[in-house]
Design a protein around this motif. Structure first.
Motif, PDB file in Angstrom:
ATOM      1  N   PHE A 142      -7.755  -0.059 -12.503  1.00 19.37           N
ATOM      2  CA  PHE A 142      -6.794   0.622 -13.466  1.00 19.37           C
ATOM      3  C   PHE A 142      -6.444   1.783 -12.776  1.00 19.37           C
ATOM      4  CE2 PHE A 142      -6.001   3.986 -16.643  1.00 19.37           C
ATOM      5  CZ  PHE A 142      -4.932   3.182 -17.413  1.00 19.37           C
ATOM      6  N   TRP A 143      -7.341   2.686 -12.322  1.00 17.96           N
ATOM      7  CA  TRP A 143      -6.796   4.200 -12.194  1.00 17.96           C
ATOM      8  C   TRP A 143      -6.072   3.865 -10.760  1.00 17.96           C
ATOM      9  CZ3 TRP A 143      -6.425   7.528 -15.265  1.00 17.96           C
ATOM     10  CH2 TRP A 143      -7.357   7.697 -16.343  1.00 17.96           C
ATOM     11  N   TYR A 144      -6.246   2.919  -9.791  1.00 19.29           N
ATOM     12  CA  TYR A 144      -5.451   2.872  -8.695  1.00 19.29           C
ATOM     13  C   TYR A 144      -4.325   2.085  -8.690  1.00 19.29           C
ATOM     14  CZ  TYR A 144      -4.518   2.049  -3.623  1.00 19.29           C
ATOM     15  OH  TYR A 144      -3.773   2.210  -2.657  1.00 19.29           O
ATOM     16  N   PHE A 145      -4.149   0.785  -9.204  1.00 20.27           N
ATOM     17  CA  PHE A 145      -3.128   0.024  -9.404  1.00 20.27           C
ATOM     18  C   PHE A 145      -2.233   0.180 -10.838  1.00 20.27           C
ATOM     19  CE2 PHE A 145      -5.947  -2.712  -6.813  1.00 20.27           C
ATOM     20  CZ  PHE A 145      -4.796  -2.660  -5.546  1.00 20.27           C
ATOM     21  N   GLY A 146      -2.739   0.652 -11.698  1.00 20.41           N
ATOM     22  CA  GLY A 146      -2.254   0.836 -12.992  1.00 20.41           C
ATOM     23  C   GLY A 146      -1.685   2.338 -13.192  1.00 20.41           C
ATOM     24  N   ALA A 147      -2.724   3.270 -13.348  1.00 18.73           N
ATOM     25  CA  ALA A 147      -2.278   4.643 -13.917  1.00 18.73           C
ATOM     26  C   ALA A 147      -1.277   5.457 -12.888  1.00 18.73           C
ATOM     27  CB  ALA A 147      -3.554   5.700 -13.772  1.00 18.73           C
ATOM     28  N   PRO A 148      -1.236   5.321 -11.527  1.00 24.91           N
ATOM     29  CA  PRO A 148      -0.302   5.967 -10.746  1.00 24.91           C
ATOM     30  C   PRO A 148       1.218   5.555 -11.055  1.00 24.91           C
ATOM     31  CG  PRO A 148      -2.103   5.255  -9.197  1.00 24.91           C
ATOM     32  CD  PRO A 148      -2.331   4.604 -10.764  1.00 24.91           C
ATOM     33  N   GLU A 149       1.188   4.286 -11.674  1.00 24.91           N
ATOM     34  CA  GLU A 149       2.584   3.833 -11.830  1.00 24.91           C
ATOM     35  C   GLU A 149       3.395   4.527 -12.996  1.00 24.91           C
ATOM     36  OE1 GLU A 149       3.886   1.283  -9.738  1.00 24.91           O
ATOM     37  OE2 GLU A 149       2.066   2.285  -8.820  1.00 24.91           O
ATOM     38  N   ALA A 150       2.497   5.118 -13.903  1.00 28.68           N
ATOM     39  CA  ALA A 150       3.048   5.853 -15.031  1.00 28.68           C
ATOM     40  C   ALA A 150       3.347   7.391 -14.691  1.00 28.68           C
ATOM     41  CB  ALA A 150       2.056   6.069 -16.023  1.00 28.68           C
ATOM     42  N   LEU A 151       3.204   7.653 -13.543  1.00 31.33           N
ATOM     43  CA  LEU A 151       3.390   9.124 -13.090  1.00 31.33           C
ATOM     44  C   LEU A 151       5.038   9.034 -12.709  1.00 31.33           C
ATOM     45  CD1 LEU A 151       0.390   9.815 -10.568  1.00 31.33           C
ATOM     46  CD2 LEU A 151       0.702  10.843 -12.826  1.00 31.33           C
ATOM     47  N   PRO A 152       5.409  10.401 -12.585  1.00 28.27           N
ATOM     48  CA  PRO A 152       6.772  10.726 -12.253  1.00 28.27           C
ATOM     49  C   PRO A 152       6.851  10.186 -10.458  1.00 28.27           C
ATOM     50  CG  PRO A 152       5.861  12.564 -13.157  1.00 28.27           C
ATOM     51  CD  PRO A 152       4.745  11.712 -13.371  1.00 28.27           C
TER      52      PRO A 152
END
Lengths: 284, 249
Positions: free
Chosen positions: B85-95
Motif C-alpha cells: 500500500f505505502w509503495y504502490f498505493g499511497a504515493p499515487e495520491a501525492l501531487p
C-alpha cells in the motif's frame, strides 16, 4: 529410559524416510506418487501466468503437459499433472528439495546454472530488451546511465546490467508483477527483461499502444526446462517429449496458440529459431 | 552432502561462495540496509508508540477513540499488504511534484520505513499502554497522599515504573521489527534477505546463502536481546525483578 525410547523411535522414523527416498530417481518418485509436479511462472505471459479466470496457462505449461503425457506412456500409468509457482529466486531450491520435478517457465540455460541443475534442449530463444512508456528517451542499453531501471532479482539480465552497466540505477524486485507495476506508475523509467516477456506484458496491459519494447538484445537467453542433475533417464524422457513435439509438429501448434497471429502476443517464429529447434532433434 | 545425504538429496556444499567477491560486500550492504531500515523505523515506531499508548490511557474519550482506531486499523492488516500500500498505493495520491521528488529520493526506502513505523508503532503502543495500566491504582493514591500532584505521580512514579516493566515485551517487538524488515525486499529495498537471495540466484548455493542470512539475523537478534537484558537488569526495581526472574523457569 523413556527419553531413550523416544530417541529410538525418532531415529527409526528418520531412517525409514531416508530409506524411502535415498537415491530415488525422479522417475521412481513419479511412479511411486503418481504425481508430476512442475514449477511454473504465474505472472510471465505467455509462458506461464494465471489468467482472469484464475486458471494456469502458458506456452511453457503446455510443453510441460507434453512431458506429462510422455511420462504416462513411459511408466504405463496415469500421472497427475500439478503446477507450483516458481520464481527465478526459488526455482533451484524447489528442485533441489524435491518440491518440484521440473521447472518449465522462463529459465535461461547458463553454464553457472548447469553446475547445479540439468537442462533440457532449448525450447525458446530470446534476448533482453527494455519496456518503456511511449516517447521515453530510452532507446536501448546505450542510454540507461542514471536512469531508474527495474529488473527482476535473479534474472540473467539483472546480472549483465549490474556488471557491465554500473551507471544504471537498478531497482530490483523479487517478481515481475512488482517491477511492471513500478513501471506503469512511473516509479522507474524502464523495466528490463527478456524481450518476449516484455511483449507479453505490453499486450496484456490495458493500452498496449502506450508501451514500447525497445533496444537490441543485450543478452542471449535460450530457455530450457530444468531438472535435478545426473538423472539421465528422466532427462531423456523430457528431451524426447520435446523432440517428438518439434518433429511431429505439436510444438508448432502450441507455438501458434501462444505466439501466432491470432494470439495475445503475436511473435512470429524466425527462420533461425525454427532451424535451431529442428537441429536439436536427434535421430531415434 | 554431510547434512542432507541421509535424505537422499545430493548436494555439494561450497561455503566459499560467501567470501568470494562481490558476495561479501552484498551481504555487508544488505546488513547495513537492514540496520538502517530497522533503526529508523524503530525510532519512529517507539515515538508513535509512546504517544498513542499514552493517548489510550488519558481520561478524554475522543482521544482514546482516535488512538484505538489507529491501533486496530494498522495492526490488523498484514505488514506485507501495508508495504504494498505505502509503495504502490499511497504515493499515487501525492501531487505530481511531491511524487517525483519521492521517486528520486529513494521511494523504496522511505515507503518501507513508513510502512514499518506505522505498523510497529501500533503494536508498540499496546505494549506501552499495557505498561501504564499494569501499575496498580494504589500507587497513584499513595503518591497523592504524600502530597504529590497527579502530573508528578505520573512523571516520578508511574512512567518510570511502566518503562521498566515493558522492557521484555518491547524487546520482543523490537526483534519482530528487525525480522520484519526482510519484507522490505518485496518493494525493492536491497536489505539482508535480498542480499542472501542475490547470492543464491547467482551461485545456486541456496543452503550456504540462507545459512549466512540465518546466522546474521540470529546474531543481530541475540545482540539486541542481550543489550535489552542488560538494560532491564540495570534499571530493575528490586521488588519487581523477583517476578521477572521467575518467568525464566
Amino acid at each position: 529410559m523413556k527419553r531413550f525410547g523416544i530417541f529410538l523411535m525418532v531415529a527409526v522414523f528418520v531412517m525409514s524416510i531416508a530409506g524411502l527416498s535415498a537415491a530415488e530417481t525422479t522417475l521412481e518418485k513419479i511412479k511411486r506418487t503418481g504425481v508430476f509436479t512442475v514449477g511454473a511462472r504465474s505472472a510471465s505471459p505467455p509462458f506461464g501466468y494465471i489468467n482472469k479466470q484464475n486458471d494456469w496457462g502458458g506456452f511453457s505449461i503446455d510443453l510441460a503437459r507434453l512431458v506429462n503425457a510422455a511420462l504416462e506412456k513411459k511408466l504405463g500409468q496415469a500421472v497427475k499433472f500439478e503446477l507450483k509457482e516458481s520464481t527465478p529466486a526459488t526455482r533451484i531450491p524447489l528442485l533441489t528439495s524435491m518440491a518440484v520435478d521440473l521447472i518449465s517457465g522462463t529459465m535461461t540455460i547458463t553454464r553457472a546454472r548447469r553446475e547445479s541443475v540439468d537442462f533440457s534442449l532449448i525450447f525458446f530463444g530470446t534476448g533482453a530488451q527494455f519496456l518503456v512508456k511511449k516517447g521515453s528517451p530510452i532507446k536501448g542499453v546505450q542510454n540507461i546511465a542514471g536512469k531508474r531501471i527495474a529488473c527482476q532479482q535473479g534474472s540473467t539480465n539483472e546480472r549483465v546490467l549490474r556488471e557491465q552497466y554500473p551507471k544504471a540505477n537498478l531497482v530490483i524486485f523479487p517478481d515481475q508483477a512488482a517491477g511492471y507495476t513500478a513501471l506503469t506508475q512511473g516509479k522507474v523509467d524502464a523495466y528490463t527483461n527478456d524481450g518476449i516477456q516484455l511483449w507479453g506484458l505490453k499486450y496484456k496491459s490495458p493500452k498496449p499502444d502506450d508501451w514500447n519494447v525497445v533496444g537490441d538484445w543485450y543478452t542471449y537467453e535460450p530457455y530450457g526446462m530444468a531438472m535435478r542433475p545426473n538423472d539421465a533417464e528422466f532427462r531423456l524422457v523430457v528431451d524426447s517429449a520435446l523432440m517428438d513435439a518439434i518433429d511431429g509438429g505439436e510444438y508448432f501448434k502450441i507455438y501458434d496458440k501462444w505466439f501466432g497471429p491470432k494470439s495475445d502476443v503475436p511473435y512470429p517464429l524466425s527462420p533461425e529459431a525454427r532451424t535451431l529447434l529442428k537441429l536439436q532433434v536427434v535421430p531415434k | 552432502m554431510f547434512f542432507y545425504g541421509f535424505l537422499g538429496i545430493s548436494y555439494d556444499f561450497r561455503w566459499s561462495v560467501l567470501w568470494t567477491p562481490p558476495h561479501t560486500s552484498w551481504l555487508i550492504d544488505g546488513l547495513l540496509t537492514t540496520l538502517r531500515v530497522s533503526a529508523t523505523s524503530w525510532i519512529i515506531a517507539v515515538l508513535i508508540g509512546i504517544l498513542v499508548g499514552a493517548l489510550r490511557t488519558v481520561p478524554f474519550r475522543p482521544l482514546r477513540i482516535v488512538a484505538t482506531a489507529y491501533v486496530e486499523f494498522f495492526r490488523n492488516v498484514p505488514l506485507l499488504v501495508w508495504l504494498f500500500f505505502w509503495y504502490f498505493g499511497a504515493p499515487e495520491a501525492l501531487p505530481e511534484s511531491a511524487r517525483q521528488w519521492l521517486i528520486h529520493h529513494g521511494a523504496e526506502f522511505v515507503c518501507a520505513v513508513t510502512g514499518m513505523s506505522i505498523y510497529h508503532g501500533a503494536r508498540i503502543s499496546e505494549v506501552i499502554r499495557a505498561g501504564i495500566q499494569s501499575i496498580p491504582k494504589t500507587q497513584l493514591e499513595a503518591g497523592l497522599s504524600t502530597g504529590l500532584s497527579v502530573t508528578q505521580v505520573y512523571r516520578l512514579i508511574i512512567i518510570p515504573t511502566a518503562l521498566r516493566l515493558i522492557v521484555p515485551p518491547l524487546t520482543n517487538e523490537s526483534l519482530n521489527l528487525l525480522k520484519n524488515s526482510s519484507l522490505a525486499m518485496t518493494i525493492g529495498v536491497g536489505e539482508l534477505t535480498f542480499a542472501t537471495r542475490q547470492i543464491e540466484t547467482y551461485t545456486a548455493k541456496a543452503f550456504e546463502a540462507f545459512t549466512a542470512g540465518t546466522l546474521i539475523y540470529l546474531a543481530l537478534c541475540l545482540g539486541i536481546a542481550y543489550v535489552m537484558n542488560r538494560v532491564e537488569r540495570k534499571f530493575a526495581i528490586p521488588g519487581l525483578i523477583v517476578r521477572a526472574g521467575r518467568a525464566e523457569h
